[in-house]
Design a protein around this motif. Structure first.
Motif, PDB file in Angstrom:
ATOM      1  N   SER B  41       0.839  -1.205   0.000  1.00 32.83           N
ATOM      2  CA  SER B  41       0.000   0.000   0.000  1.00 32.83           C
ATOM      3  C   SER B  41       0.866   1.245   0.000  1.00 32.83           C
ATOM      4  O   SER B  41       0.549   2.241  -0.665  1.00 32.83           O
ATOM      5  CB  SER B  41      -0.914   0.012   1.228  1.00 32.83           C
ATOM      6  OG  SER B  41      -1.733  -1.126   1.250  1.00 32.83           O
ATOM      7  N   GLN B  85      -7.749   0.458   0.122  1.00 34.37           N
ATOM      8  CA  GLN B  85      -7.916  -0.876   0.699  1.00 34.37           C
ATOM      9  C   GLN B  85      -9.276  -1.040   1.389  1.00 34.37           C
ATOM     10  O   GLN B  85      -9.923  -2.062   1.256  1.00 34.37           O
ATOM     11  CB  GLN B  85      -6.768  -1.171   1.669  1.00 34.37           C
ATOM     12  CG  GLN B  85      -6.594  -2.640   1.940  1.00 34.37           C
ATOM     13  CD  GLN B  85      -5.209  -2.981   2.518  1.00 34.37           C
ATOM     14  OE1 GLN B  85      -4.320  -2.145   2.597  1.00 34.37           O
ATOM     15  NE2 GLN B  85      -5.043  -4.207   2.928  1.00 34.37           N
ATOM     16  N   ASP B 162      -5.980  -1.300  -4.531  1.00 31.29           N
ATOM     17  CA  ASP B 162      -5.377  -1.895  -3.344  1.00 31.29           C
ATOM     18  C   ASP B 162      -6.280  -3.027  -2.867  1.00 31.29           C
ATOM     19  O   ASP B 162      -7.320  -2.793  -2.271  1.00 31.29           O
ATOM     20  CB  ASP B 162      -5.170  -0.854  -2.247  1.00 31.29           C
ATOM     21  CG  ASP B 162      -4.132  -1.327  -1.232  1.00 31.29           C
ATOM     22  OD1 ASP B 162      -3.845  -2.535  -1.207  1.00 31.29           O
ATOM     23  OD2 ASP B 162      -3.610  -0.476  -0.487  1.00 31.29           O
ATOM     24  N   GLU B 163      -5.868  -4.233  -3.178  1.00 33.64           N
ATOM     25  CA  GLU B 163      -6.599  -5.444  -2.819  1.00 33.64           C
ATOM     26  C   GLU B 163      -8.077  -5.381  -3.213  1.00 33.64           C
ATOM     27  O   GLU B 163      -8.963  -5.396  -2.362  1.00 33.64           O
ATOM     28  CB  GLU B 163      -6.459  -5.723  -1.315  1.00 33.64           C
ATOM     29  CG  GLU B 163      -4.994  -5.738  -0.941  1.00 33.64           C
ATOM     30  CD  GLU B 163      -4.698  -6.415   0.380  1.00 33.64           C
ATOM     31  OE1 GLU B 163      -5.632  -6.957   0.983  1.00 33.64           O
ATOM     32  OE2 GLU B 163      -3.532  -6.409   0.780  1.00 33.64           O
TER      33      GLU B 163
HETATM   34 MG   LIG Z   1      -2.126  -2.767   2.107  1.00 31.79          MG
END
Ligand SMILES: [Mg+2]
Ligand SMILES: Nc1ncnc2c1ncn2[C@@H]1O[C@H](COP(=O)(O)OP(=O)(O)OP(=O)(O)O)[C@@H](O)[C@H]1O
Lengths: 237, 253
Positions: B41, B85, B162-163
């Motif tokens: 991140s 995220q 992010d993910e």
């Molecule tokens: Mg992360």
């Protein structure tokens, strides 16, 4: 301090309707919702003031002067002071917690990324709302205090309502009102700026949000006390 | 298109990024994988200057992001859409208002045009029925998809994810994969995807980078990535081996 200047610069965006709607919303969440607690605290303060001074004055048979005592101290000091403390503890802490949570959950970062200035988007509406609401609430608390004092006067000290009000209005002048309103206005600004500043400076998750909230309340209390004292000194010494 | 040159970042006591060199090419879908807490991140945040490197620099389209400010930074950031995220939705706005936010704040589109656009993007992520719900009323996976809709609502050239699929059910995950791939193929979008989902990485990635110990230890196409001799990559693959190896060998990679 820097935050304050930036927020004032952002006030030009008030010309947009959406921003004004947001100000109104903040006036409601920040102000109207505090009415209940202010009502209770202010009327009891008025009652205590009336009772304390009334007991003393009764020895000289001057109970009627509680009107002036309550009115003047509510207007100059107690009204803005207590409104400030209540708002710092309720509105200030909730602003700090909200800003802090937004930092932690990357919402502030997301705003920055969208080139939405968080000061304009979040701080400015709250600042304007509180700068308007605090004087109103302070004035309202004065009224409540005077009413509370009057009730004590009638029930405990045998001061008739009309004599009480007559005495109260005779000794209070516009200067007292003006100084009180000025204080309240500044307190409103102080609370929002400290709360946003602390909130934005949050690090480390939930613990950080807790710290930001605590520091907001303590710092606002201290600043309100000091600024309140300075203004009184400036206008009355 | 995006270049990280020798980027080093120290947070607290730790050297999170330790001389990261990485180039993202135009039109590719680059996956970044690596264990939790290695700074994936953090790497993404450097690309949009939510963090500034202690050493090294970040270049986007020939402009040094890590030194940009004011209008220049704003212009560079406008090229990006970012899925954070946790979604990073504003709690007091509902789903549709969240997605509409960049349009309302930055464009002069009429309310009708905004509504149409919001509807289009929410349909792409499969949330057209949940427009009036508030973020606190929807699940983590749904928040993520709303975040994704918001990230793509301005039609950016570069999207950072992010993910995007963590916390999503497999069916929704594959839907997100298809969406990322669709954006690349149809609109030429450049994507950087941080993920733990090897399935996504191998199926839609053009290249995969492995970040660990503050460095990029492997950068290869999916085909070469699964054959990598780097220890960390081996371990990472082994942890998801059964599905991955079997499936990808069958496809002849
Ligand atoms: Mg992360
Ligand atoms: N603002 C910050 N201040 C201090 N330390 C930070 C900060 N942001 C991240 N870190 C630290 O940097 C490290 C890397 O964080 P990062 O969020 O990039 O991990 P990640 O690779 O994305 O992990 P995950 O897969 O769990 O999301 C972590 O150990 C974290 O504690």
């Amino acid at each position: 301090m820097l935050l304050l200047f930036e927020a004032i610069l952002c006030m030009r965006h008030l010309f947009k309707r959406r921003n004004r709607v947001e100000v109104l919303r903040q006036m409601f969440t920040g102000g109207i919702k505090s009415l209940a607690v202010i009502t209770v605290v202010a009327s009891f303060t008025g009652m205590i003031l009336a009772l304390q001074t009334g007991i003393e004055m009764r020895r000289f048979g001057q109970e009627v002067y509680i009107g002036a005592a309550v009115m003047v101290s509510m207007l100059r000091e107690m009204g803005p002071f207590m409104t400030g403390l209540i708002l710092a503890a309720s509105v200030g802490s909730s602003i700090a917690a909200q800003m802090g949570t937004m930092v932690v959950s990357e919402e502030i970062a997301a705003l920055e990324l969208m080139s939405i200035n968080p000061v304009r988007f979040l701080v400015m509406p709250r600042l304007v709302a509180m700068a308007i609401m605090t004087p109103f609430l302070s004035f309202y608390s004065c009224i409540m205090g005077v009413v509370g004092g009057g009730i004590v006067g009638m029930t405990q000290l045998n001061v008739p309502w009309s004599a009480y009000i007559d005495n109260a209005t005779r000794f209070a002048d516009n200067k007292d009102l003006f100084v009180g309103m000025l204080k309240a206005f500044l307190f409103g600004i102080i609370i929002v700026i400290i709360a946003c500043h602390q909130g934005f400076a949050t690090t480390q998750g939930a613990v950080g949000v807790g710290n930001a909230t605590r520091r907001t309340v303590i710092l606002s209390f201290l600043t309100i006390l000091i600024v309140g004292y300075m203004i009184t000194r400036f206008f009355y010494v | 298109m995006i270049k990280l040159e020798n980027v080093t970042k120290i947070l607290g006591e730790r050297r999170i990024l330790d001389g990261v060199n990485l180039e993202v090419r135009r039109g590719e879908t680059l996956f970044v994988v690596g264990p939790s807490g290695t700074g994936k991140s953090v790497t993404l945040k450097h690309m949009i200057r939510l963090m500034t490197p202690d050493e090294g620099r970040v270049v986007v389209d020939g402009e040094v992001v890590s030194e940009a400010a004011g209008k220049d930074l704003e212009r560079i950031r406008d090229k990006f859409g970012v899925l954070f995220q946790g979604g990073a939705l504003l709690e007091w706005l509902n789903v549709a208002e969240n997605v509409a936010l960049p349009l309302r704040e930055k464009t002069k589109l009429s309310e009708d045009e905004i509504d149409a656009k919001v509807m289009e993007k929410l349909t792409m992520v499969g949330l057209e029925k949940d427009m009036v719900k508030y973020p606190s009323e929807i699940s983590g996976g749904m928040r993520k998809r709303v975040g994704l809709a918001r990230a793509i609502v301005m039609d950016p050239q570069i999207i950072l994810y992010d993910e995007p699929t963590s916390g999503l059910d497999p069916v929704s995950s594959r839907m997100i994969d298809r969406l990322i791939d669709h954006l690349k193929n149809e609109l030429g979008v450049t994507s950087v995807v941080v993920t733990h989902d090897l399935h996504s990485a191998l199926s839609i990635g053009t290249r995969i980078a492995m970040l660990t110990g503050g460095k990029i230890v492997e950068l290869a196409t999916p085909g070469d990535f699964v054959k990598s001799q780097v220890d960390e990559v081996q371990q990472f693959l082994e942890s998801q081996f059964i599905t991955v190896r079997g499936e990808w060998e069958k496809k002849g990679l």
